[in-house]
Write an enzyme that holds these catalytic residues in place. Sequence first.
Site, PDB file in Angstrom:
ATOM      1  N   TRP A 191      25.902  28.265  10.896  1.00 62.50           N
ATOM      2  CA  TRP A 191      26.998  28.545   9.892  1.00 62.50           C
ATOM      3  C   TRP A 191      27.271  29.941   9.604  1.00 62.50           C
ATOM      4  O   TRP A 191      26.205  30.726   9.382  1.00 62.50           O
ATOM      5  CB  TRP A 191      26.719  27.731   8.649  1.00 62.50           C
ATOM      6  CG  TRP A 191      27.956  27.959   7.675  1.00 62.50           C
ATOM      7  CD1 TRP A 191      29.005  27.372   7.372  1.00 62.50           C
ATOM      8  CD2 TRP A 191      27.845  29.334   6.556  1.00 62.50           C
ATOM      9  NE1 TRP A 191      29.483  28.087   6.538  1.00 62.50           N
ATOM     10  CE2 TRP A 191      28.994  29.211   5.841  1.00 62.50           C
ATOM     11  CE3 TRP A 191      26.897  30.213   6.390  1.00 62.50           C
ATOM     12  CZ2 TRP A 191      29.372  29.852   4.962  1.00 62.50           C
ATOM     13  CZ3 TRP A 191      27.162  30.967   5.244  1.00 62.50           C
ATOM     14  CH2 TRP A 191      28.210  30.956   4.746  1.00 62.50           C
ATOM     15  N   ASP A 359      44.009  25.258  -0.981  1.00 68.82           N
ATOM     16  CA  ASP A 359      42.656  24.562  -0.170  1.00 68.82           C
ATOM     17  C   ASP A 359      41.951  23.786  -1.048  1.00 68.82           C
ATOM     18  O   ASP A 359      42.815  22.901  -1.881  1.00 68.82           O
ATOM     19  CB  ASP A 359      41.647  25.883   0.170  1.00 68.82           C
ATOM     20  CG  ASP A 359      40.716  25.792   1.129  1.00 68.82           C
ATOM     21  OD1 ASP A 359      39.708  25.036   1.138  1.00 68.82           O
ATOM     22  OD2 ASP A 359      41.163  26.135   2.221  1.00 68.82           O
ATOM     23  N   ARG A 436      26.026  18.920   0.934  1.00 70.43           N
ATOM     24  CA  ARG A 436      27.080  19.326   0.254  1.00 70.43           C
ATOM     25  C   ARG A 436      27.673  18.215  -0.721  1.00 70.43           C
ATOM     26  O   ARG A 436      28.638  17.952  -0.894  1.00 70.43           O
ATOM     27  CB  ARG A 436      28.248  20.156   1.101  1.00 70.43           C
ATOM     28  CG  ARG A 436      28.846  21.137   0.032  1.00 70.43           C
ATOM     29  CD  ARG A 436      30.232  21.514   0.844  1.00 70.43           C
ATOM     30  NE  ARG A 436      30.897  22.414   0.117  1.00 70.43           N
ATOM     31  CZ  ARG A 436      32.290  22.702   0.052  1.00 70.43           C
ATOM     32  NH1 ARG A 436      33.109  22.131   0.925  1.00 70.43           N
ATOM     33  NH2 ARG A 436      32.750  23.748  -0.696  1.00 70.43           N
ATOM     34  N   TRP A 470      42.483  20.545   8.215  1.00 74.34           N
ATOM     35  CA  TRP A 470      41.674  19.502   8.189  1.00 74.34           C
ATOM     36  C   TRP A 470      40.313  19.734   8.299  1.00 74.34           C
ATOM     37  O   TRP A 470      39.613  20.386   9.508  1.00 74.34           O
ATOM     38  CB  TRP A 470      42.107  18.622   9.450  1.00 74.34           C
ATOM     39  CG  TRP A 470      41.398  17.235   9.585  1.00 74.34           C
ATOM     40  CD1 TRP A 470      40.165  17.049   9.745  1.00 74.34           C
ATOM     41  CD2 TRP A 470      41.968  15.921   9.325  1.00 74.34           C
ATOM     42  NE1 TRP A 470      39.904  15.574   9.957  1.00 74.34           N
ATOM     43  CE2 TRP A 470      41.275  15.098   9.550  1.00 74.34           C
ATOM     44  CE3 TRP A 470      43.401  15.581   9.019  1.00 74.34           C
ATOM     45  CZ2 TRP A 470      41.541  13.614   9.428  1.00 74.34           C
ATOM     46  CZ3 TRP A 470      43.725  14.258   8.813  1.00 74.34           C
ATOM     47  CH2 TRP A 470      42.784  13.179   9.084  1.00 74.34           C
ATOM     48  N   ASP A 471      39.596  19.636   7.249  1.00 76.74           N
ATOM     49  CA  ASP A 471      37.966  19.940   7.332  1.00 76.74           C
ATOM     50  C   ASP A 471      37.043  19.021   7.431  1.00 76.74           C
ATOM     51  O   ASP A 471      37.349  17.774   7.257  1.00 76.74           O
ATOM     52  CB  ASP A 471      37.832  20.787   5.934  1.00 76.74           C
ATOM     53  CG  ASP A 471      36.781  21.833   5.743  1.00 76.74           C
ATOM     54  OD1 ASP A 471      36.209  21.976   6.935  1.00 76.74           O
ATOM     55  OD2 ASP A 471      36.817  22.668   4.715  1.00 76.74           O
ATOM     56  N   MET A 472      35.819  19.394   8.019  1.00 74.53           N
ATOM     57  CA  MET A 472      34.722  18.384   7.826  1.00 74.53           C
ATOM     58  C   MET A 472      33.397  19.282   7.738  1.00 74.53           C
ATOM     59  O   MET A 472      32.923  20.002   8.522  1.00 74.53           O
ATOM     60  CB  MET A 472      34.867  17.850   9.149  1.00 74.53           C
ATOM     61  CG  MET A 472      33.802  16.414   9.730  1.00 74.53           C
ATOM     62  SD  MET A 472      32.251  16.948   9.789  1.00 74.53           S
ATOM     63  CE  MET A 472      32.106  16.475  11.424  1.00 74.53           C
ATOM     64  N   ASN A 473      32.928  18.895   6.703  1.00 70.48           N
ATOM     65  CA  ASN A 473      31.845  20.073   6.189  1.00 70.48           C
ATOM     66  C   ASN A 473      30.602  19.305   6.109  1.00 70.48           C
ATOM     67  O   ASN A 473      29.665  19.770   5.475  1.00 70.48           O
ATOM     68  CB  ASN A 473      32.201  20.305   4.756  1.00 70.48           C
ATOM     69  CG  ASN A 473      33.135  21.505   4.367  1.00 70.48           C
ATOM     70  OD1 ASN A 473      33.254  22.431   5.355  1.00 70.48           O
ATOM     71  ND2 ASN A 473      34.330  21.148   3.554  1.00 70.48           N
ATOM     72  N   CYS A 511      38.981  22.515  10.936  1.00 76.27           N
ATOM     73  CA  CYS A 511      38.162  23.320  10.426  1.00 76.27           C
ATOM     74  C   CYS A 511      36.801  22.517  10.103  1.00 76.27           C
ATOM     75  O   CYS A 511      36.971  21.435  10.202  1.00 76.27           O
ATOM     76  CB  CYS A 511      38.516  23.882   8.895  1.00 76.27           C
ATOM     77  SG  CYS A 511      37.595  24.872   7.843  1.00 76.27           S
ATOM     78  N   ASP A 533      33.325  30.458   8.423  1.00 78.10           N
ATOM     79  CA  ASP A 533      33.584  30.853   7.113  1.00 78.10           C
ATOM     80  C   ASP A 533      33.103  32.465   6.864  1.00 78.10           C
ATOM     81  O   ASP A 533      33.360  32.986   5.827  1.00 78.10           O
ATOM     82  CB  ASP A 533      32.528  30.063   6.310  1.00 78.10           C
ATOM     83  CG  ASP A 533      33.266  28.748   5.792  1.00 78.10           C
ATOM     84  OD1 ASP A 533      34.551  28.597   5.925  1.00 78.10           O
ATOM     85  OD2 ASP A 533      32.471  27.762   5.614  1.00 78.10           O
TER      86      ASP A 533
HETATM   87  C1  GLA Z   1      34.757  24.793   4.026  1.00 75.69           C
HETATM   88  C2  GLA Z   1      35.890  25.826   4.798  1.00 75.69           C
HETATM   89  C3  GLA Z   1      36.387  26.853   3.734  1.00 75.69           C
HETATM   90  C4  GLA Z   1      36.701  25.979   2.582  1.00 75.69           C
HETATM   91  C5  GLA Z   1      35.771  25.076   2.011  1.00 75.69           C
HETATM   92  C6  GLA Z   1      36.482  24.357   0.699  1.00 75.69           C
HETATM   93  O1  GLA Z   1      33.647  25.609   3.733  1.00 75.69           O
HETATM   94  O2  GLA Z   1      35.380  26.243   5.944  1.00 75.69           O
HETATM   95  O3  GLA Z   1      37.450  27.374   4.612  1.00 75.69           O
HETATM   96  O4  GLA Z   1      38.053  25.182   3.003  1.00 75.69           O
HETATM   97  O5  GLA Z   1      35.271  24.198   2.694  1.00 75.69           O
HETATM   98  O6  GLA Z   1      35.504  23.709   0.308  1.00 75.69           O
END
Ligand code: GLA
Length: 713
Positions: A191, A359, A436, A470-473, A511, A533
């Site tokens: 990351w 966001d 997270r 469209w995120d996936m964290n 994302c 990020d």
């Molecule tokens: C991730 C994304 C960021 C932001 C955060 C929001 O880390 O990479 O750009 O959108 O989530 O929680």
Amino acid sequence: MIKIDGNTIILRGRSMSYIMYVNECGDLLNFHFGRQLADEDYSAMKRECEEKLGYTSNVRSLDVYPQEYPAYGHSDLRDPAFEVVNRFGNAVAELKVKSLKVMSGTAPMEGMPSLFNGSGDAQTLEAVLSDEIIGLEVALYYTVFDGYDAVARSAVLRNVSDSAMTILSAYSASLDLPVNDYEIIHFAGAWGREREMYRTKLTTGMKAEIENARGGSGHQINPFVMVAEEGADEDHGGVYGFSLIYSGNHSTAAKVDQFGALRIEQGINPRQFRWELEPGGEFYTPQSVLCYSCEGIGALSREYHDIYRRDLMRSKWAGKTRPLLLNNWEGTYFDFTEEKLLSMAKAAKDIGLELFVLDDGWFGKRNDDTSSLGDWFVNYEKLPSGIDGLAEKITDLGLMFGLWFEPEMVNADSELYRAHPDWAIRVGEREPVEARNQLILDLSRDEVCEYIIEAVSKILSSAKIGYVKWDMNRQMADMPCLGYNHKYTLGFYKIMSTITGSFPDVLFEGCSAGGGRFDPGVLAYMPQIWTSDNSDAAARLKIQYSTSMCYPVYSISTHVTASPNHQNGRVTRLKTRADVAFAGTFGYELDITKMPEEELNEIKRQIKFDKTIRTLVRDGDLYRLQDPYTSNYCSWEIASKDRRRALLFSCKILSVANSKDKRIKLKGLDPSLRYVNTLTGEVYGGDVLMYRGIRIDYGTYDFATEIIEFSAI
Ligand code: GLA
């Protein structure tokens, strides 16, 4: 482009050929993948193949033959392209060619993204191989496109027996390259420092396995690998590329055998993989795109850029310029009100931006990252006008409105989880690991995919939303069964194809905690991806430089953020941050309402400038000129296909007193044309720019950048 000539099969690209041969035993062998051979007389290659004897004196052994989809355990004992446990309880197989067919169009792919037939010129070879003793058929597909040096490969494994089989591994492609000195180039990281580039010499006996089993394609390893002939560089030498159109666990394995030949295989990661194949059942592998360049790494990158722009990214937005955006994340994080957002949007409009993106933090009770993922309904306390009302107000300002989602995840503290605790993946009684503070929804289940499709679609239909991030964290732990990651990945693709199909006008940006899922599978649905990020301009030099090895520049999402940078604390000038970000889909991610007038004026100029160069960035040819991995400089150039325009970017990373900066020689211009520096009006011959080069006066700063646009006169 594809010709079957007796026992020889010839696939031809612009300047490469891929030649296969079916020997008298029915084995499908590889004669050649490399620079195009004009000579149609393949007798020398045949002789070489026929004469080869294996290790057991007079028995012909596949152990020494270059094969297309090698099996293990009969006469070849190298690493196989697949392993299937048959009804006899072993995993030995021997595939013989059953049929060969040339079709127009692309290969069948079930539920997975692949290259499409963008300009209608694709041709596909179907080679069906079979092992009659165990009742296994493997259909190999090879698609070529007019004018490209690429071969897209995939395989379908079919159980034609009357008992069940178990697939332990099934690569998409396997390639045996002749004895040579090879180096493998891969992209590894973490990351905040995704896709660092590594180059390693391959030696006999060593197995290089470039693999990721963390759920998504991953921050740690990208599913793109190059194999370079020793000494090949940006502009010279033979280089092979292997790019997997897949967003789950992947592996590219390279091993030099006892005689110095290289076998390289790419596909789904065999780790934690197993797939039951009932009688009549089929298993489709993802597609692996192989390219060859005889003119170094730069030409290989341009090949991938062209083919991915034309034949991978399906979105309507792929060929369009993208709106310049302001994203509120680093400006406010979770701490925003409707009023605050509107003031940011107004300021964005005033300086010439075109899209405002809200966001994380607009839904459920989400005021930090501990709750509400899964509850895709608006938080009216924060946003009294709702998403529809806010979208209306923002579009009334003359901006597009965009919204963040992370639909594949759930927080334990959410209404969704309280209603359906069994929708999050877990292993039996074991408490699932949170990352997270979140858990992963079980995308292998239809009802879960349906929920996500409905929840996201409801919001998208209820408001004027033109863009989705469209995120996936998180990474995937607690996989409930072997092969689960592939089932999840198929669920992800089903969701993406349904939603992007239902909302074709929406611009989707991929994302995954930054660049954790920067892969061709995501690009097929979302034509731009948040690169990392880490938005620090100096860190981005390497990240963007190596991301461009495979991925088109305009798919690389780049934002100007605050200084000191929030990820690494570095201080850089506003000019530096923008100059780096111009090579990508450009935007800002900071609180512009708090910026001094003079900086806002500078931003206005940057925005104006980006609007003049974005078609060039979208459609042009990328040339990398100076390498930040091996020098104190990082330079790249984007030249238009007609060679009449070029954008040069150069950064001197650390300031040096009394410095001896090299001249920069541009590439891809027309030496007979004259070009003007559009800012200063200075005129240069194309030959001067390319063969003599120009000197840049960087000034005495760290991270000093210069950006120059040349236009033919
Ligand atoms: C991730 C994304 C960021 C932001 C955060 C929001 O880390 O990479 O750009 O959108 O989530 O929680």
